[in-house]
Design a protein around this motif. Structure first.
Motif, PDB file in Angstrom:
ATOM      1  N   PHE A 114       0.828  -1.207   0.000  1.00  0.00           N
ATOM      2  CA  PHE A 114       0.000   0.000   0.000  1.00  0.00           C
ATOM      3  C   PHE A 114       0.858   1.252   0.000  1.00  0.00           C
ATOM      4  CE2 PHE A 114      -2.640   3.224   2.236  1.00  0.00           C
ATOM      5  CZ  PHE A 114      -3.671   3.301   1.308  1.00  0.00           C
ATOM      6  N   ARG A 115       1.919   1.241   0.756  1.00  0.00           N
ATOM      7  CA  ARG A 115       2.826   2.395   0.790  1.00  0.00           C
ATOM      8  C   ARG A 115       3.442   2.614  -0.584  1.00  0.00           C
ATOM      9  NH1 ARG A 115       7.815   4.642  -0.577  1.00  0.00           N
ATOM     10  NH2 ARG A 115       8.344   6.257   0.947  1.00  0.00           N
ATOM     11  N   ARG A 116       3.917   1.528  -1.203  1.00  0.00           N
ATOM     12  CA  ARG A 116       4.540   1.633  -2.524  1.00  0.00           C
ATOM     13  C   ARG A 116       3.556   2.157  -3.565  1.00  0.00           C
ATOM     14  NH1 ARG A 116       6.611  -3.044  -2.465  1.00  0.00           N
ATOM     15  NH2 ARG A 116       4.936  -4.216  -3.456  1.00  0.00           N
ATOM     16  N   ASP A 117       2.331   1.630  -3.557  1.00  0.00           N
ATOM     17  CA  ASP A 117       1.345   2.043  -4.554  1.00  0.00           C
ATOM     18  C   ASP A 117       0.906   3.486  -4.346  1.00  0.00           C
ATOM     19  OD1 ASP A 117       1.422  -0.445  -5.744  1.00  0.00           O
ATOM     20  OD2 ASP A 117      -0.290  -1.227  -4.622  1.00  0.00           O
ATOM     21  N   THR A 118       0.733   3.888  -3.095  1.00  0.00           N
ATOM     22  CA  THR A 118       0.285   5.257  -2.812  1.00  0.00           C
ATOM     23  C   THR A 118       1.379   6.272  -3.131  1.00  0.00           C
ATOM     24  OG1 THR A 118      -1.174   4.416  -1.062  1.00  0.00           O
ATOM     25  CG2 THR A 118      -0.715   6.778  -1.067  1.00  0.00           C
ATOM     26  N   ALA A 119       2.606   5.984  -2.732  1.00  0.00           N
ATOM     27  CA  ALA A 119       3.714   6.899  -3.031  1.00  0.00           C
ATOM     28  C   ALA A 119       3.951   6.984  -4.535  1.00  0.00           C
ATOM     29  CB  ALA A 119       4.977   6.445  -2.312  1.00  0.00           C
ATOM     30  N   ASP A 132       5.168   5.057 -23.113  1.00  0.00           N
ATOM     31  CA  ASP A 132       5.614   5.552 -21.805  1.00  0.00           C
ATOM     32  C   ASP A 132       4.432   6.005 -20.964  1.00  0.00           C
ATOM     33  OD1 ASP A 132       8.256   5.030 -22.372  1.00  0.00           O
ATOM     34  OD2 ASP A 132       8.728   7.091 -22.981  1.00  0.00           O
ATOM     35  N   PHE A 133       3.463   6.625 -21.620  1.00  0.00           N
ATOM     36  CA  PHE A 133       2.311   7.113 -20.876  1.00  0.00           C
ATOM     37  C   PHE A 133       1.487   5.957 -20.313  1.00  0.00           C
ATOM     38  CE2 PHE A 133      -2.184   8.442 -20.668  1.00  0.00           C
ATOM     39  CZ  PHE A 133      -2.056   9.423 -19.684  1.00  0.00           C
ATOM     40  N   THR A 134       1.364   4.867 -21.046  1.00  0.00           N
ATOM     41  CA  THR A 134       0.615   3.713 -20.551  1.00  0.00           C
ATOM     42  C   THR A 134       1.210   3.219 -19.231  1.00  0.00           C
ATOM     43  OG1 THR A 134      -0.049   3.031 -22.777  1.00  0.00           O
ATOM     44  CG2 THR A 134      -0.090   1.347 -21.057  1.00  0.00           C
ATOM     45  N   LYS A 135       2.534   3.150 -19.158  1.00  0.00           N
ATOM     46  CA  LYS A 135       3.188   2.737 -17.907  1.00  0.00           C
ATOM     47  C   LYS A 135       2.954   3.768 -16.808  1.00  0.00           C
ATOM     48  CE  LYS A 135       6.866   0.314 -20.417  1.00  0.00           C
ATOM     49  NZ  LYS A 135       8.327   0.280 -20.717  1.00  0.00           N
ATOM     50  N   HIS A 136       3.086   5.026 -17.158  1.00  0.00           N
ATOM     51  CA  HIS A 136       2.876   6.113 -16.200  1.00  0.00           C
ATOM     52  C   HIS A 136       1.446   6.099 -15.659  1.00  0.00           C
ATOM     53  CE1 HIS A 136       2.945  10.319 -14.713  1.00  0.00           C
ATOM     54  NE2 HIS A 136       1.763  10.433 -15.293  1.00  0.00           N
ATOM     55  N   ARG A 137       0.487   5.831 -16.546  1.00  0.00           N
ATOM     56  CA  ARG A 137      -0.924   5.900 -16.165  1.00  0.00           C
ATOM     57  C   ARG A 137      -1.299   4.824 -15.156  1.00  0.00           C
ATOM     58  NH1 ARG A 137      -4.604   8.766 -14.795  1.00  0.00           N
ATOM     59  NH2 ARG A 137      -6.532   9.101 -15.978  1.00  0.00           N
ATOM     60  N   ARG A 138      -0.578   3.718 -15.155  1.00  0.00           N
ATOM     61  CA  ARG A 138      -0.860   2.651 -14.194  1.00  0.00           C
ATOM     62  C   ARG A 138      -0.676   3.118 -12.757  1.00  0.00           C
ATOM     63  NH1 ARG A 138       2.245  -1.686 -17.994  1.00  0.00           N
ATOM     64  NH2 ARG A 138       0.485  -1.950 -19.453  1.00  0.00           N
ATOM     65  N   ASP A 139       0.204   4.075 -12.568  1.00  0.00           N
ATOM     66  CA  ASP A 139       0.345   4.679 -11.241  1.00  0.00           C
ATOM     67  C   ASP A 139      -0.534   5.906 -11.086  1.00  0.00           C
ATOM     68  OD1 ASP A 139       2.241   2.883 -10.149  1.00  0.00           O
ATOM     69  OD2 ASP A 139       3.862   3.889 -11.223  1.00  0.00           O
ATOM     70  N   SER A 140      -0.620   6.723 -12.122  1.00  0.00           N
ATOM     71  CA  SER A 140      -1.281   8.020 -11.967  1.00  0.00           C
ATOM     72  C   SER A 140      -2.790   7.928 -11.804  1.00  0.00           C
ATOM     73  CB  SER A 140      -0.943   8.945 -13.150  1.00  0.00           C
ATOM     74  OG  SER A 140      -1.590   8.522 -14.337  1.00  0.00           O
ATOM     75  N   VAL A 141      -3.410   6.838 -12.257  1.00  0.00           N
ATOM     76  CA  VAL A 141      -4.862   6.722 -12.115  1.00  0.00           C
ATOM     77  C   VAL A 141      -5.254   6.397 -10.675  1.00  0.00           C
ATOM     78  CG1 VAL A 141      -5.087   4.258 -12.630  1.00  0.00           C
ATOM     79  CG2 VAL A 141      -6.937   5.831 -13.259  1.00  0.00           C
ATOM     80  N   ALA A 142      -4.308   5.969  -9.849  1.00  0.00           N
ATOM     81  CA  ALA A 142      -4.532   5.708  -8.419  1.00  0.00           C
ATOM     82  C   ALA A 142      -5.435   4.514  -8.147  1.00  0.00           C
ATOM     83  CB  ALA A 142      -5.089   6.952  -7.716  1.00  0.00           C
ATOM     84  N   MET A 143      -5.573   3.614  -9.101  1.00  0.00           N
ATOM     85  CA  MET A 143      -6.379   2.423  -8.865  1.00  0.00           C
ATOM     86  C   MET A 143      -5.644   1.398  -8.006  1.00  0.00           C
ATOM     87  SD  MET A 143      -9.150   0.751  -9.162  1.00  0.00           S
ATOM     88  CE  MET A 143     -10.176   1.421 -10.483  1.00  0.00           C
ATOM     89  N   GLN A 144      -4.319   1.330  -8.120  1.00  0.00           N
ATOM     90  CA  GLN A 144      -3.574   0.317  -7.374  1.00  0.00           C
ATOM     91  C   GLN A 144      -3.801   0.415  -5.857  1.00  0.00           C
ATOM     92  OE1 GLN A 144      -1.993  -2.198  -8.648  1.00  0.00           O
ATOM     93  NE2 GLN A 144      -1.222  -1.689 -10.668  1.00  0.00           N
TER      94      GLN A 144
END
Length: 325
Positions: free
Chosen positions: A131-136, A159-171
């Motif tokens: 959770f810490r890793r995904d939130t940070a 590159d954006f597809t990889k970036h979006r996996r974190d930026s959408v905050a679903m994790q």
């Protein structure tokens, strides 16, 4: 859409009231404009669709996380901090420090501290690391975007597809799902290739769905970190053609989810996973389907995305043409 809706959690109205009371108690005084935006965003609707069977206590907690996340998102997407890398870096570093236990120094940080304590205190070390890793990772995407904007750079689609996996905050919310489901996956289960692929596909679906529905607002702001905009730019498409292509890609992601589900069943058997861990993974497969459908339905219902004044294209119609209800 091949996944059935489980409807809304019956505690949605109570969760909405609790979220606004929580914001007031934590000193998150919203301006009239911000208040209107949050009312149109309806975080209680998203959490109620994503977690239809969660307890009231958990639903309230998850909604308050989302309320807080939308405040962060609007600040860095629309506000000055998202266009000043130094300001952005300082703000994000402080939030991550608080996530790691530092003393908070303002309403947003104090609100984060409270959410952190209520969420993490009874979870395992493995879950807390995830959770810490995904939130940070989500928070630091705002800094990456601020730097790219300042440098006049636009990411490639890959590159954006990889970036979006974190930026959408679903994790982080996939992590919170484990709380609602009453499970806590061991590291070995989290490391299964098909489980990773399933989480990735679920996250990709949410990111692309959000990009399709938020494209117009972000285009007005000159915001380039949007899949529809990148497709339009890279391929020389009209807006309609770009949204059509994004819709096709969204359908392909749904197929990836289904493939990952089948692969995970095979990997569970191959790894000899039995008992509670197997049951927990099977619970993820079932619930993630509803989560994808709930996220999809939310984007078709929340006023933040259902804009009646669209001129060039009606995103709601475009989405519905690819997925039958």
């Amino acid at each position: 859409m091949p996944f059935r809706s489980a409807g809304c959690n019956p505690g949605m109205a109570e969760t909405r009231e609790a979220a606004w009371k929580w914001a007031e108690t934590n000193g998150l005084a919203l301006s009239p404009v911000s208040r209107k935006k949050m009312l149109r965003t309806r975080p209680e609707l998203w959490t109620s669709l994503i977690f239809p069977s969660a307890s009231q206590q958990h639903l309230d907690l998850f909604c308050q996380w989302l309320f807080w996340a939308f405040l962060v998102d609007d600040e860095f997407d629309d506000g000055p901090a998202g266009r000043d890398p130094r300001m952005c870096e300082a703000a994000i570093a402080r939030l991550v420090d608080v996530l790691d236990g530092a003393e908070p120094r303002g309403p947003m940080e104090r609100a984060l501290e409270g959410l952190r304590d209520r969420t993490c205190r009874e979870r395992s070390a493995v879950w807390n690391r995830q959770f810490r890793r995904d939130t940070a990772s989500w928070l630091w995407t705002y800094y990456a975007e601020a730097v790219e904007r300042a440098a006049g750079q636009v990411p490639s689609r890959a590159d954006f597809t990889k970036h979006r996996r974190d930026s959408v905050a679903m994790q982080p919310f996939l992590d919170l799902h484990e709380i609602a489901a009453g499970i806590d996956l061991p590291e070995s289960a989290r490391s299964l290739p098909a489980y990773i692929a399933l989480r990735t596909a679920v996250t990709d679906h949410s990111g692309l769905c959000n990009d399709i529905c938020s494209f117009e607002k972000e285009a007005v702001l000159g915001y380039e970190h949007n899949a529809v905009r990148l497709i339009q730019r890279d391929r020389g498409y009209s807006l309609q053609e770009a949204v059509d292509e994004a819709g096709i890609q969204l359908a392909r992601i749904t197929e990836r989810i289904q493939r990952a589900e089948k692969d995970l069943v095979e990997e569970i058997a191959a790894a000899g996973i039995t008992g509670p861990v197997r049951e927990a993974l099977e619970r993820c497969v079932r619930d993630y389907r509803g989560l994808v459908r709930g996220d999809f339905d939310y984007h078709a219902r929340a006023e933040r995305y259902t804009r009646p004044d669209l001129t060039e294209i009606d995103v709601r119609d475009t989405l519905s043409q690819y997925f039958a209800a």
